[in-house]
Write an enzyme that holds these catalytic residues in place. Sequence first.
Site, short mmCIF file in Angstrom:
data_model
loop_
_atom_site.label_atom_id
_atom_site.label_comp_id
_atom_site.label_asym_id
_atom_site.label_seq_id
_atom_site.Cartn_x
_atom_site.Cartn_y
_atom_site.Cartn_z
N LYS A 176 53.85 100.46 23.76
CA LYS A 176 53.53 99.76 25.15
C LYS A 176 54.80 99.76 26.07
O LYS A 176 55.67 98.94 25.52
CB LYS A 176 52.71 98.64 25.10
CG LYS A 176 52.25 98.29 26.64
CD LYS A 176 51.30 96.99 26.64
CE LYS A 176 51.92 95.71 26.38
NZ LYS A 176 51.08 94.58 26.67
N ARG A 206 43.02 92.41 25.19
CA ARG A 206 43.62 92.04 23.88
C ARG A 206 44.21 90.94 23.70
O ARG A 206 44.08 90.37 22.52
CB ARG A 206 44.66 93.30 23.46
CG ARG A 206 45.80 93.30 24.25
CD ARG A 206 46.80 92.35 23.51
NE ARG A 206 48.35 92.79 23.80
CZ ARG A 206 49.27 91.86 23.73
NH1 ARG A 206 49.18 90.84 23.98
NH2 ARG A 206 50.42 92.38 23.70
N HIS A 262 44.85 83.86 36.02
CA HIS A 262 44.09 85.37 35.85
C HIS A 262 43.84 85.35 34.49
O HIS A 262 42.66 85.48 34.00
CB HIS A 262 44.91 86.37 36.38
CG HIS A 262 44.03 87.60 36.25
ND1 HIS A 262 43.04 88.08 36.86
CD2 HIS A 262 44.41 88.68 35.34
CE1 HIS A 262 42.52 89.17 36.61
NE2 HIS A 262 43.45 89.66 35.71
N GLN A 263 44.64 85.13 33.58
CA GLN A 263 44.60 85.35 31.99
C GLN A 263 43.46 84.45 31.44
O GLN A 263 42.72 84.53 30.47
CB GLN A 263 45.76 85.55 31.42
CG GLN A 263 45.71 85.71 29.91
CD GLN A 263 44.88 87.03 29.36
OE1 GLN A 263 45.59 88.05 29.92
NE2 GLN A 263 44.18 86.85 28.56
N ASN A 275 45.19 71.89 34.65
CA ASN A 275 46.36 72.80 35.06
C ASN A 275 47.58 72.03 36.10
O ASN A 275 46.79 71.11 36.48
CB ASN A 275 45.89 73.90 35.79
CG ASN A 275 46.51 75.31 36.17
OD1 ASN A 275 46.85 75.83 35.20
ND2 ASN A 275 46.96 75.56 37.53
N GLY A 333 50.41 81.39 25.49
CA GLY A 333 51.49 81.46 26.64
C GLY A 333 52.73 81.82 26.17
O GLY A 333 53.65 82.40 26.93
N THR A 334 53.37 81.16 25.01
CA THR A 334 54.60 81.45 24.65
C THR A 334 55.00 82.92 23.99
O THR A 334 54.57 83.07 22.79
CB THR A 334 54.85 80.50 23.64
OG1 THR A 334 54.83 79.06 24.57
CG2 THR A 334 56.46 80.22 23.29
N LYS A 347 60.55 79.52 26.13
CA LYS A 347 58.91 79.18 26.69
C LYS A 347 58.62 77.98 25.70
O LYS A 347 58.83 78.15 24.63
CB LYS A 347 58.15 80.30 26.85
CG LYS A 347 58.23 80.98 28.23
CD LYS A 347 57.14 82.16 27.98
CE LYS A 347 56.98 82.79 29.36
NZ LYS A 347 55.74 83.77 29.60
#
Length: 321
Positions: free
Chosen positions: A67, A111, A138-139, A160, A220-221, A226
């Site tokens: 990818k 995915r 969004h995710q 959030n 997220g990391t 991160k």
Amino acid sequence: MLIVPERQIPDLLTRSASFTAVEKVFAAMAAGQAYNFPVIREAIGHEDALYGFKGGFDRDGHTLGLKAGGYWPHNLEKRGLINHQSTVFLFDPDSGMISAMVGGNYMTALRTAAASAVSIQHLARPDAKVIGMIGAGHQATFQLRAALEQRPFEKVIGWNLHPEMLPNLAAVAEEAGLPFEAVELDGMTEADVIITITSSFAPSLLAQHVSPGTHIACMGTDTKGKQELEAALLGSATVFADEIDQSITLGEAQHAIATGLISRDDITEIGAVINGTHPGRSSAEEITLFDGTGVGLQDLAVAAAVVDLAVEQGVAIEVDF
């Protein structure tokens, strides 16, 4: 060569197909039948973009490819495009010839959600009723839809950093016929499953926010630096990962490793649970944690499924190359 354009993929790819593809490739990884290539990720010095490559070979799935893509932070404001852009290229493992080019944007969202859903299916308590979401972008909506299919959840709670985005989660909960409640971080103690899906470089979820028996999917990391979780949480949890090498270098485990709270040997590939070579959750009080960094083999597995579906439905574009 077959081409499946981005515009066709939402009509082809389902959450169920994504889940199956990701579950199978995680199992192949743990069995030593599939492996990821080293990740290349670079700041290109233009448009503040990050660009890179993820690839691998799945002997069981007969899938080889990569990818290519990354993150263009100004796309939405400047061009009306989503910030994440990617394309998957598949090759014939027998000849090395290119076999397919597949749009990777929508597929990446599915995915990624499938990976956390797989972790919930194999590690969360069977009686989990409340799901907590940290992150509402969004995710996060993809994550929540996939997660809600894994247990008979009765309530969604969410936090959030920017509360004005929480209606994104409320809308998904409403679709599923479930109540939604915005909470402060200490309200996450009510959750039986927690998904973190932010781009944070400082921890939000602390050990005091998590109750015994919770399953946490950290999604997220995926970059050095991160961090979504307090490192102490990994020290008190049973830790699983999509790939251990990536988890300890650029995943959530990087911080717990750096501070000596855990070692590499404390992390298990989730594929071992899928294969039955690791028991997974051992008690109702155990905190389980999945460090989902995102591996190239996920993309290849789902892209191969997309190509099969496109061929089956007669919408794949064939070109000489």
